[in-house]
Design a protein around this motif. Structure first.
Motif, PDB file in Angstrom:
ATOM      1  N   ASP A   1       0.847  -1.192   0.000  1.00  0.00           N
ATOM      2  CA  ASP A   1       0.000   0.000   0.000  1.00  0.00           C
ATOM      3  C   ASP A   1       0.879   1.237   0.000  1.00  0.00           C
ATOM      4  O   ASP A   1       2.099   1.162   0.158  1.00  0.00           O
ATOM      5  CB  ASP A   1      -1.011   0.007   1.157  1.00  0.00           C
ATOM      6  N   ALA A   2       0.247   2.377  -0.184  1.00  0.00           N
ATOM      7  CA  ALA A   2       0.990   3.620  -0.394  1.00  0.00           C
ATOM      8  C   ALA A   2       1.759   4.063   0.838  1.00  0.00           C
ATOM      9  O   ALA A   2       2.691   4.863   0.726  1.00  0.00           O
ATOM     10  CB  ALA A   2       0.031   4.732  -0.829  1.00  0.00           C
ATOM     11  N   ALA A   3       1.388   3.559   2.001  1.00  0.00           N
ATOM     12  CA  ALA A   3       2.072   3.965   3.229  1.00  0.00           C
ATOM     13  C   ALA A   3       3.095   2.929   3.681  1.00  0.00           C
ATOM     14  O   ALA A   3       4.283   3.217   3.791  1.00  0.00           O
ATOM     15  CB  ALA A   3       1.049   4.207   4.332  1.00  0.00           C
ATOM     16  N   SER A   4       2.645   1.719   3.955  1.00  0.00           N
ATOM     17  CA  SER A   4       3.520   0.722   4.573  1.00  0.00           C
ATOM     18  C   SER A   4       4.708   0.359   3.702  1.00  0.00           C
ATOM     19  O   SER A   4       5.817   0.133   4.210  1.00  0.00           O
ATOM     20  CB  SER A   4       2.712  -0.538   4.913  1.00  0.00           C
ATOM     21  N   ASN A   5       4.506   0.271   2.391  1.00  0.00           N
ATOM     22  CA  ASN A   5       5.598  -0.182   1.532  1.00  0.00           C
ATOM     23  C   ASN A   5       6.784   0.799   1.569  1.00  0.00           C
ATOM     24  O   ASN A   5       7.896   0.410   1.944  1.00  0.00           O
ATOM     25  CB  ASN A   5       5.095  -0.393   0.107  1.00  0.00           C
ATOM     26  N   PRO A   6       6.612   2.070   1.231  1.00  0.00           N
ATOM     27  CA  PRO A   6       7.769   2.969   1.318  1.00  0.00           C
ATOM     28  C   PRO A   6       8.224   3.227   2.750  1.00  0.00           C
ATOM     29  O   PRO A   6       9.424   3.389   3.014  1.00  0.00           O
ATOM     30  CB  PRO A   6       7.282   4.255   0.647  1.00  0.00           C
ATOM     31  N   PHE A   7       7.282   3.257   3.684  1.00  0.00           N
ATOM     32  CA  PHE A   7       7.642   3.503   5.083  1.00  0.00           C
ATOM     33  C   PHE A   7       8.604   2.427   5.585  1.00  0.00           C
ATOM     34  O   PHE A   7       9.630   2.730   6.201  1.00  0.00           O
ATOM     35  CB  PHE A   7       6.378   3.522   5.945  1.00  0.00           C
ATOM     36  N   ASN A   8       8.283   1.158   5.321  1.00  0.00           N
ATOM     37  CA  ASN A   8       9.128   0.076   5.819  1.00  0.00           C
ATOM     38  C   ASN A   8      10.464   0.005   5.080  1.00  0.00           C
ATOM     39  O   ASN A   8      11.492  -0.326   5.683  1.00  0.00           O
ATOM     40  CB  ASN A   8       8.380  -1.250   5.726  1.00  0.00           C
ATOM     41  N   TRP A   9      10.467   0.328   3.800  1.00  0.00           N
ATOM     42  CA  TRP A   9      11.736   0.374   3.082  1.00  0.00           C
ATOM     43  C   TRP A   9      12.635   1.469   3.644  1.00  0.00           C
ATOM     44  O   TRP A   9      13.836   1.268   3.843  1.00  0.00           O
ATOM     45  CB  TRP A   9      11.491   0.577   1.581  1.00  0.00           C
ATOM     46  N   GLN A  10      12.064   2.617   3.918  1.00  0.00           N
ATOM     47  CA  GLN A  10      12.885   3.689   4.481  1.00  0.00           C
ATOM     48  C   GLN A  10      13.342   3.355   5.903  1.00  0.00           C
ATOM     49  O   GLN A  10      14.429   3.759   6.330  1.00  0.00           O
ATOM     50  CB  GLN A  10      12.114   5.012   4.451  1.00  0.00           C
ATOM     51  N   TRP A  11      12.533   2.609   6.619  1.00  0.00           N
ATOM     52  CA  TRP A  11      12.934   2.200   7.973  1.00  0.00           C
ATOM     53  C   TRP A  11      14.202   1.359   7.908  1.00  0.00           C
ATOM     54  O   TRP A  11      15.157   1.589   8.657  1.00  0.00           O
ATOM     55  CB  TRP A  11      11.794   1.419   8.638  1.00  0.00           C
ATOM     56  N   VAL A  12      14.234   0.365   7.030  1.00  0.00           N
ATOM     57  CA  VAL A  12      15.412  -0.487   6.910  1.00  0.00           C
ATOM     58  C   VAL A  12      16.601   0.301   6.369  1.00  0.00           C
ATOM     59  O   VAL A  12      17.736   0.166   6.839  1.00  0.00           O
ATOM     60  CB  VAL A  12      15.125  -1.706   6.014  1.00  0.00           C
ATOM     61  N   ALA A  13      16.339   1.153   5.370  1.00  0.00           N
ATOM     62  CA  ALA A  13      17.428   1.909   4.749  1.00  0.00           C
ATOM     63  C   ALA A  13      18.046   2.932   5.686  1.00  0.00           C
ATOM     64  O   ALA A  13      19.158   3.405   5.451  1.00  0.00           O
ATOM     65  CB  ALA A  13      16.917   2.609   3.488  1.00  0.00           C
ATOM     66  N   GLY A  14      17.343   3.293   6.758  1.00  0.00           N
ATOM     67  CA  GLY A  14      17.859   4.276   7.699  1.00  0.00           C
ATOM     68  C   GLY A  14      17.413   5.689   7.423  1.00  0.00           C
ATOM     69  O   GLY A  14      17.738   6.604   8.174  1.00  0.00           O
ATOM     70  N   SER A  15      16.631   5.877   6.360  1.00  0.00           N
ATOM     71  CA  SER A  15      16.245   7.228   5.953  1.00  0.00           C
ATOM     72  C   SER A  15      14.854   7.624   6.417  1.00  0.00           C
ATOM     73  O   SER A  15      14.407   8.734   6.138  1.00  0.00           O
ATOM     74  CB  SER A  15      16.300   7.338   4.422  1.00  0.00           C
TER      75      SER A  15
END
Length: 457
Positions: free
Chosen positions: A382-396
């Motif tokens: 979804d528009a929130a969880s997908n980028p949110f979780n990727w940025q969480w792992v990436a550190g950004s």
């Protein structure tokens, strides 16, 4: 059309979006409470500015979920009208075609969709049409959760604590048994004509083996999880071979279940407090992702922590990206996860973190490439969880894992898949002959690259 005409004879439209259910659907409930005929509408909008087209796996799910919803509505006497195009234009045309005097929908929280909804409210009300929107897909509206300084939260724990200090989520609404449909049928697209299903090639065999979209199956899965799996959730949720996860994420993403239903039915089950608390906090993490997107609409494209704009991503290694996408990195846990994703359209959450860490920190590939691949292959993106979780792992991202937290996939496998059951299930011993990256050396390179970000602050 006059806003004063009798509601007993006038048609109401219920505009379904990410809420493909009859139970606990406030927009549908409001239309039925109003009285009069009800027309149900779904708009496939891939043309409005800023609206992100669905990925392939999401389209597959949407097709089957709409088919289920349409059948359930017909059983109760209503028509599901399918139309395609820019939502603002299509909805206004449908109001005119149905001679409707009211329209109801459940709120959306991504930036482009909010702009569409706001414009429609203004335009339709100016024409005398009753318009109302409702809270349905989140437990807590994003603008109701603020820090003491009145700003959005950037850390999960105080965010979730603040949510729990608010009034408890409302009780879910009952499913209607009968819906009075409109007297005359309104033109609708045929679902098959949308060609949401893959044809050449048909890569969805694994999705068909794994899932049955639709509200009835969603309800069944919730009951199975609460009965069979919740008790072990806190202990076993990190073990990908244990089967202890809820598998409810696509159900929530498409709104086949409401979070209110999940919340209250979970609390009604007498299971260990630790497991109940942990599972409900996962609903909280979903809320936090949407809270973040609401305040940062460009989450899929821009680093939430803008200092990461200085991160020195090297030129894209297309071969490394392809090897990662197709589970050919030679790193067992990563390859198992990526093959699970391709076959089932989902991946265990612990493994998601591991594969994302390898891409962004060992292969030094921009998180946006991984986010896009997940967007296309996950049934629950979804528009929130997908980028949110990727940025969480990436550190950004918001409340992100420190950049120097680099998941070692070999240690993760030993800890969470000690007998190799998950890896064996998805690789069947078919791994690349050697890893495409040296985990120790690449970790050092990632930390050196991060020094550039630290110096830019």
């Amino acid at each position: 059309m006059s806003g004063q005409q009798s509601t007993a004879a006038s048609t109401s439209i219920v505009w379904f979006r990410d809420d493909l259910r009859l139970a606990d659907n406030p927009a549908l409930h409001a239309a039925l409470e109003r009285g009069g005929p009800v027309l149900c509408l779904f708009v496939l909008d891939e043309q409005s500015p800023g609206v992100r087209p669905l990925g392939g796996a999401a389209k597959w799910w949407l097709h089957h979920s709409l088919a289920s919803l349409g059948e359930r509505l017909r059983e109760r006497g209503a028509q599901l009208v399918l139309r395609r195009g820019p939502a603002e234009k299509v909805v206004q045309q449908t109001v005119q075609d149905a001679d409707a005097s009211a329209i109801f929908w459940n709120r959306r929280y991504a930036g482009p969709e909010r702009e569409i909804d706001t414009a429609l409210k203004q335009e339709l009300r100016a024409r005398g049409v009753e318009v109302a929107s409702f809270a349905a897909s989140l437990l807590f509206e994003p603008w109701t959760v603020r820090t003491g300084a009145g700003t959005p939260y950037s850390v999960f724990t105080p965010f979730w604590r603040a949510c729990q200090s608010l009034p408890a989520p409302r009780e879910p609404l009952a499913e209607p048994t009968e819906i009075r449909g409109a007297k005359h049928r309104v033109a609708s697209d045929a679902l098959d004509d949308w060609r949401l299903l893959p044809h050449t090639p048909d890569w969805a065999g694994g999705l068909r083996e794994t899932w049955q979209p639709g509200e009835p199956a969603a309800r069944e899965r919730l009951e199975q999880f609460l009965t069979n799996d919740l008790a072990d959730y806190d202990r076993a949720r990190d073990e990908p071979a244990a089967g202890a996860t809820s598998l409810l994420s696509p159900r929530l993403r498409w709104g086949e279940l409401s979070p209110h239903t999940v919340w209250h039915e979970t609390l009604a089950v007498a299971e260990p407090a630790a497991s109940t608390h942990r599972f409900l906090s996962e609903l909280g993490w979903r809320e936090f992702a949407w809270h973040t997107l609401f305040h940062s609409p460009d989450l899929a494209n821009q680093n939430w922590r803008r200092e990461f704009d200085a991160f020195p991503w090297p030129p894209l290694d297309e071969q490394a990206l392809s090897a990662w996408q197709h589970g050919r990195t030679g790193v067992a846990l990563v390859d198992a996860g990526m093959r699970e994703l391709w076959h089932t359209g989902t991946m265990h959450n612990r493994v998601r973190m591991v594969v994302a860490s390898l891409l962004t920190k060992n292969l030094l590939i921009d998180w946006r490439h991984g986010e896009q691949w997940f967007w296309d292959t996950l049934v629950d993106a979804d528009a929130a969880s997908n980028p949110f979780n990727w940025q969480w792992v990436a550190g950004s991202g918001a409340d992100a894992a420190p950049y120097f937290r680099i998941f070692n996939p070999e240690l993760q496998a030993k800890k969470f898949d000690p007998h190799g059951e998950y890896i064996s299930r998805w690789t069947a011993g078919q791994l690349a002959s050697a890893p495409i990256v040296d985990l120790r050396a690449s970790r050092g390179a990632a930390l050196n690259a991060y020094d550039v970000v630290k110096r830019s602050k």
